[in-house]
Write an enzyme that holds these catalytic residues in place. Structure first.
Site, PDB file in Angstrom:
ATOM      1  N   THR A  13       6.565   0.589 -17.222  1.00 44.27           N
ATOM      2  CA  THR A  13       7.259  -0.321 -16.240  1.00 44.27           C
ATOM      3  C   THR A  13       6.116  -1.135 -15.785  1.00 44.27           C
ATOM      4  O   THR A  13       6.424  -2.592 -15.767  1.00 44.27           O
ATOM      5  CB  THR A  13       7.569   0.578 -14.900  1.00 44.27           C
ATOM      6  OG1 THR A  13       8.443   1.706 -15.562  1.00 44.27           O
ATOM      7  CG2 THR A  13       8.478  -0.406 -14.275  1.00 44.27           C
ATOM      8  N   ALA A  33      -7.895 -18.898 -12.295  1.00 49.29           N
ATOM      9  CA  ALA A  33      -9.142 -18.028 -12.868  1.00 49.29           C
ATOM     10  C   ALA A  33     -10.177 -18.867 -13.383  1.00 49.29           C
ATOM     11  O   ALA A  33     -11.243 -18.633 -13.609  1.00 49.29           O
ATOM     12  CB  ALA A  33      -8.427 -17.212 -13.903  1.00 49.29           C
ATOM     13  N   LYS A 205      -3.915   7.657  -2.036  1.00 49.06           N
ATOM     14  CA  LYS A 205      -4.184   6.333  -1.508  1.00 49.06           C
ATOM     15  C   LYS A 205      -4.786   6.301  -0.227  1.00 49.06           C
ATOM     16  O   LYS A 205      -5.794   5.478  -0.036  1.00 49.06           O
ATOM     17  CB  LYS A 205      -2.753   5.703  -1.076  1.00 49.06           C
ATOM     18  CG  LYS A 205      -1.897   5.885  -2.489  1.00 49.06           C
ATOM     19  CD  LYS A 205      -0.550   5.245  -2.319  1.00 49.06           C
ATOM     20  CE  LYS A 205       0.456   5.231  -3.645  1.00 49.06           C
ATOM     21  NZ  LYS A 205       1.689   5.388  -3.435  1.00 49.06           N
TER      22      LYS A 205
END
Ligand code: HSE
Length: 440
Positions: A13, A33, A205
């Site tokens: 995904t 960038a 996390k």
């Protein structure tokens, strides 16, 4: 200038989202960038499926080590997950002199110290914006945006599955098991939802955020973890009546005694913005001494939200990879030689306030006895709610729920009082204890 070359490990995904967003926004991304960013190689066990998701020029292989061995690849993006093969591949990529981007919170929360040290020694970057709260740039905020601050605490809804379940329980008045099944049917919860519902994913996390906030090593093994499986619809309803919502929070806090690092259901005042984060959304609050309280909100998972974070890391690396490694942004916000050894506090030393629900016999003196036990321990009561007697037990006495909110106290002391309460013959069922966070 030749585009920087990226090798993707895992075309699921997030991998396909990363490919699509890079293709769609390539001109804007290049303007930011300073040069193009090109996925030129992908490794996935299902080569045919992965090839169908990529442009024809992308070389797709089944063996991730072929990507790592390719001298043209500058950055390896690890999207495999877990601690097993992903750890070996990340360390091999670093050893081969590749920069690494990963969404793998489990890997970094458990093995981060080893991985960051290997990257430092080799002079490469390991970037992990996608590992916490998906598309919300919370790593960037903690590592760079809030760099002026002495951070006091971080508290977040950092698991969408559990927040979805809690929202459904509250809105529909349903119990946990019923909502979990519904969430699995709708695809919001995994077939094996253990890491989400037991709080482990959130603990991975918050461990990373704790390291970034306080400049301490990642210490997942020191985190206190409690999931949402024991929450009942009754507690969500009583909390609502008292002006609170129940959320699974990942909390890390700096105290004089040490660092708190914990995941558990928490009552949060309904008027806080974070209490109104519903469904699968994520939100993180950060309190810094200069900035005050800040709040970050967004999608914590999904193909393109997570790809947004992966590509932000690719852009950072593209901008910085020619810089002197010693002058890049440190992996964990603080310079590696300036990390702190502040200890993580055991849960018994954590100070917070509590919601207690007691199933008691509805007779004279019961409430007085409960409150006297709290008073004897010098635990101050904030509010009390008693329902009408609603059930006659087998022994014939009426029973009722008594809900007590306390002011702050140390958890070890609270647990001693709870043991005394539980031993009373008038307390008819296991006591429910849920911590309460004012977040102000
Ligand atoms: N399973 C996680 C969640 C998403 O439910 O939020 C990936 O960390």
């Amino acid at each position: 200038m030749k585009p920087i070359q990226v090798g993707l490990l895992g075309m699921g995904t997030v991998g396909s989202g990363t490919f699509n967003v890079l293709q769609r926004n390539q001109e804007e991304i290049k303007r930011r960038a300073g040069r193009g960013i090109e996925i030129s190689m992908v490794a996935d066990l299902d080569v045919a499926k992965a090839q169908a998701l990529c442009a024809p020029h992308v070389k797709v292989v089944s063996d991730a080590r072929q990507v790592i061995a390719n001298p043209d690849i500058d950055i390896v993006v690890e999207l495999i997950g877990g601690y097993g093969i992903a750890k070996a591949l990340v360390l091999e990529a670093i050893a081969a002199g590749k920069h690494v981007v990963t969404a793998n919170k489990a890997l970094l929360a458990v093995h981060g110290t080893e991985i960051f040290e290997a990257a430092r020694a080799k002079g490469v970057m390991v970037a992990f914006e996608a590992a916490v709260a998906g598309g919300i740039p919370i790593i960037k905020a903690l590592r760079e945006g809030l760099t002026a601050n002495r951070i006091q605490w971080v508290a977040g809804i950092i698991n969408g599955t559990t927040n979805f379940i809690l929202s459904e329980m509250r809105e529909k008045g349903l119990d946990f098991d019923v909502v979990l099944q519904e969430a699995q049917r709708l695809g919001y919860a995994e077939t094996d939802p253990t890491f989400d519902i037991e709080g482990v994913d959130a603990a991975h996390k918050v461990t990373l955020m704790s390291a970034l906030a306080f400049g301490i090593p990642v210490q997942f093994d020191q985190a206190y973890i409690e999931g949402i499986t024991k929450l009942g619809a009754a507690d969500i309803k009583y909390a609502e009546q008292l002006g609170y919502r129940i959320k699974l929070l990942g909390i890390t806090k700096r105290t004089e005694a040490g660092i708190e690092l914990r995941v558990h259901p928490s009552l949060v005042p309904t008027q806080r913005l974070i209490a109104n984060v519903e469904g699968a959304m994520n939100a993180v609050m950060v309190q810094g001494d200069a900035v005050g309280t800040t709040l970050y909100y967004g999608k914590g998972a999904g193909s393109e939200p997570t790809a947004s974070a992966v590509i932000a890391d690719l852009v950072d690396i593209t901008r910085l990879h020619t810089a002197d490694p010693l002058n890049r942004v440190p992996h964990l916000a603080f310079q590696p030689n300036a990390m702190s050894n502040l200890k993580i506090l055991p849960m018994s030393d954590v100070i917070t306030s509590y919601y207690l629900r007691l199933r008691v016999a509805d007779e004279a003196g019961v409430l007085a006895k409960l409150t006297s036990l709290l008073a004897d321990a010098n635990i101050s009561i904030d509010a009390v709610l008693q329902r009408e007697a609603d059930q006659v037990s087998q022994a014939g006495e009426n029973q009722t729920d008594v809900i007590i909110l306390t002011h702050d106290t140390v958890e070890g002391k609270m647990n001693e009082v709870l043991a005394q309460m539980q031993a009373l013959p008038t307390v008819m069922a296991p006591i429910t204890k849920i911590r309460k966070e004012e977040l102000n």
